[in-house]
Design a protein around this motif. Structure first.
Motif, PDB file in Angstrom:
ATOM      1  N   TRP A   1      90.880  31.248   2.148  1.00  0.00           N
ATOM      2  CA  TRP A   1      91.502  30.026   2.924  1.00  0.00           C
ATOM      3  C   TRP A   1      91.651  30.479   4.200  1.00  0.00           C
ATOM      4  O   TRP A   1      91.626  31.691   4.696  1.00  0.00           O
ATOM      5  CB  TRP A   1      93.103  29.795   2.598  1.00  0.00           C
ATOM      6  CG  TRP A   1      93.542  28.684   3.420  1.00  0.00           C
ATOM      7  CD1 TRP A   1      93.617  27.543   3.063  1.00  0.00           C
ATOM      8  CD2 TRP A   1      94.322  28.867   4.570  1.00  0.00           C
ATOM      9  NE1 TRP A   1      94.315  26.760   4.102  1.00  0.00           N
ATOM     10  CE2 TRP A   1      94.579  27.816   5.209  1.00  0.00           C
ATOM     11  CE3 TRP A   1      94.544  30.058   5.254  1.00  0.00           C
ATOM     12  CZ2 TRP A   1      95.135  27.408   6.247  1.00  0.00           C
ATOM     13  CZ3 TRP A   1      95.093  29.902   6.577  1.00  0.00           C
ATOM     14  CH2 TRP A   1      95.567  28.680   7.269  1.00  0.00           C
TER      15      TRP A   1
ATOM     16  N   THR B   1      85.902  25.116   3.858  1.00  0.00           N
ATOM     17  CA  THR B   1      85.601  24.094   3.179  1.00  0.00           C
ATOM     18  C   THR B   1      85.214  24.573   1.561  1.00  0.00           C
ATOM     19  O   THR B   1      84.954  25.718   1.304  1.00  0.00           O
ATOM     20  CB  THR B   1      84.286  23.260   3.397  1.00  0.00           C
ATOM     21  OG1 THR B   1      82.891  24.005   3.418  1.00  0.00           O
ATOM     22  CG2 THR B   1      84.398  22.731   4.817  1.00  0.00           C
ATOM     23  N   GLY B   2      85.287  23.836   0.698  1.00  0.00           N
ATOM     24  CA  GLY B   2      85.112  24.316  -0.740  1.00  0.00           C
ATOM     25  C   GLY B   2      83.809  24.633  -0.963  1.00  0.00           C
ATOM     26  O   GLY B   2      83.346  25.565  -1.557  1.00  0.00           O
ATOM     27  N   GLU B   3      82.645  23.922  -0.412  1.00  0.00           N
ATOM     28  CA  GLU B   3      81.299  24.298  -0.475  1.00  0.00           C
ATOM     29  C   GLU B   3      81.347  25.696   0.236  1.00  0.00           C
ATOM     30  O   GLU B   3      80.486  26.571  -0.512  1.00  0.00           O
ATOM     31  CB  GLU B   3      80.430  23.193   0.485  1.00  0.00           C
ATOM     32  CG  GLU B   3      78.975  23.605   0.218  1.00  0.00           C
ATOM     33  CD  GLU B   3      78.277  22.424   0.868  1.00  0.00           C
ATOM     34  OE1 GLU B   3      77.011  22.568   0.827  1.00  0.00           O
ATOM     35  OE2 GLU B   3      78.976  21.628   1.611  1.00  0.00           O
TER      36      GLU B   3
ATOM     37  N   ALA C   1      83.277  28.120   0.627  1.00  0.00           N
ATOM     38  CA  ALA C   1      83.868  29.255  -0.192  1.00  0.00           C
ATOM     39  C   ALA C   1      83.138  29.475  -1.518  1.00  0.00           C
ATOM     40  O   ALA C   1      83.139  30.753  -2.067  1.00  0.00           O
ATOM     41  CB  ALA C   1      85.337  28.487  -0.496  1.00  0.00           C
ATOM     42  N   SER C   2      82.664  28.335  -2.247  1.00  0.00           N
ATOM     43  CA  SER C   2      81.890  28.502  -3.521  1.00  0.00           C
ATOM     44  C   SER C   2      80.638  29.466  -3.074  1.00  0.00           C
ATOM     45  O   SER C   2      80.232  30.231  -4.024  1.00  0.00           O
ATOM     46  CB  SER C   2      81.532  27.159  -4.011  1.00  0.00           C
ATOM     47  OG  SER C   2      80.763  27.231  -5.072  1.00  0.00           O
TER      48      SER C   2
ATOM     49  N   ALA D   1      87.189  30.757  -4.567  1.00  0.00           N
ATOM     50  CA  ALA D   1      87.485  29.543  -5.106  1.00  0.00           C
ATOM     51  C   ALA D   1      88.362  29.173  -3.967  1.00  0.00           C
ATOM     52  O   ALA D   1      89.196  30.192  -3.193  1.00  0.00           O
ATOM     53  CB  ALA D   1      88.574  29.407  -6.007  1.00  0.00           C
ATOM     54  N   LEU D   2      88.596  27.876  -3.007  1.00  0.00           N
ATOM     55  CA  LEU D   2      89.197  27.583  -2.003  1.00  0.00           C
ATOM     56  C   LEU D   2      90.776  27.323  -2.355  1.00  0.00           C
ATOM     57  O   LEU D   2      90.950  26.317  -3.188  1.00  0.00           O
ATOM     58  CB  LEU D   2      88.597  26.351  -1.559  1.00  0.00           C
ATOM     59  CG  LEU D   2      89.303  25.577  -0.210  1.00  0.00           C
ATOM     60  CD1 LEU D   2      89.370  26.725   0.969  1.00  0.00           C
ATOM     61  CD2 LEU D   2      88.724  24.387   0.192  1.00  0.00           C
TER      62      LEU D   2
END
Length: 320
Positions: free
Chosen positions: A176, A181-183, A185-186, A191-192
């Motif tokens: 975090w 962003t989730g993208e 992080a992935s 995982a975000l």
């Protein structure tokens, strides 16, 4: 030819002059090395009054506007790395002081962070001290990293490398930061987390890897720490001011978390009476994240290059 005077500060280990080819400056620059920390601003101003060039290591000695204004002879300030929050660049510009940086070795911080994490979860310092003192044979019970969750506050260059190592240990990774962003992080294998409290609550180990700024100062506050699991560990190898030091001290004193590992502190060197000293659930190192032979070789090689370029009237690696 006028010979300029150069001061190299905070050479704790006495290795600066053997780490780079300072002879390249012979006849043009007279180099003086200070091994002991100079202390407060008055002491620094008095010691550096006659120097034209000052070389500093990270934030060991801050250069705020008030100090720069007291050094009218100063013409060049060289700092290790390409970022130093303790140097007032605007004040330097006003005073006509050129500020230059060097390369920065980030991999070493990742390595030290994992050394601290492993030291925490396996009680390495406690068991080592007992061994050398003739104490009990096995007095602690460690924990596995495999299957545990690493929470990364920040997923930049260092955080991304932290995630890669965590996967090698078989850990789950959460991350975090304000703009993550989730993208992204992935892409780093994480995982975000929806928020900082969510990350703190879900993690078995929390490690801080954001840059200190006005936005991140005090980011990990009492509320964030209160969300941690009772047995979880907290690690900070970034900057002390990112964490509410009073809140962390209270959490450790009250044994609300499993323990902490710190490589960064509000005042460095840490005073003998600092309340963090002596805490049995704190593993501490004296800001060693970047202290390796390879990093020092890069820093001081670049420092000599910076000084040569400045003398030639074509400064390089300028900070602004």
């Amino acid at each position: 030819m006028v010979t300029l005077r150069c001061a190299v500060l905070d050479d704790y280990q006495g290795v600066v002059l053997s780490t780079a080819d300072w002879d390249r400056l012979a006849g043009r620059v007279d180099v003086t090395v200070f091994r002991e920390h100079l202390g407060g601003e008055d002491a620094v101003a008095a010691a550096l009054a006659d120097f034209d060039i000052v070389v500093i290591m990270r934030e060991r000695t801050p250069f705020p506007a008030s100090l720069i204004e007291r050094l009218p002879k100063l013409r060049l300030l060289v700092t290790s790395g390409m970022r130093n929050a303790s140097v007032d660049l605007a004040a330097a510009a006003r005073a006509g002081v050129t500020v230059c940086g060097t390369g920065s070795g980030k991999a070493s911080t990742v390595e030290l962070t994992w050394a601290l994490i492993l030291g925490l979860v396996r009680n390495v310092a406690v068991e080592n001290a007992a061994f050398h003192a003739g104490g009990p044979w096995q007095s602690t019970v460690g924990a596995n990293l495999a299957g545990a969750t690493l929470g990364l506050v920040g997923l930049g260059q260092i955080g991304t490398r932290m995630a890669a190592v965590a996967h090698a240990f078989g850990m789950n990774v959460l991350a975090w930061s304000q703009n993550l962003t989730g993208e992204r992080a992935s892409a780093a294998g994480a995982a975000l987390a929806g928020s900082l409290p969510e990350l703190m609550a879900a993690s078995d180990v929390v490690s801080v890897h954001v840059v200190l700024s006005d936005r991140t100062r005090g980011l990990v506050d009492a509320d964030a720490l209160a969300h941690m699991k009772p047995g979880a560990f907290f690690v900070n190898t970034s900057r002390a001011a990112i964490v509410d030091q009073g809140a962390l001290l209270t959490a450790l004193r009250d044994n609300r978390i499993g323990g902490a590992a710190l490589d960064v502190f509000t005042t460095e060197p840490v005073p003998a009476d600092d309340p963090f000293r002596g805490l049995p659930n704190l593993l501490a190192t004296p800001h060693l994240g970047y202290v390796t032979r390879e990093n020092y070789a890069e820093y001081f090689r670049d420092t000599v290059e910076d000084i040569e370029a400045f003398l030639a009237g074509t400064p390089i690696r300028e900070l602004s």
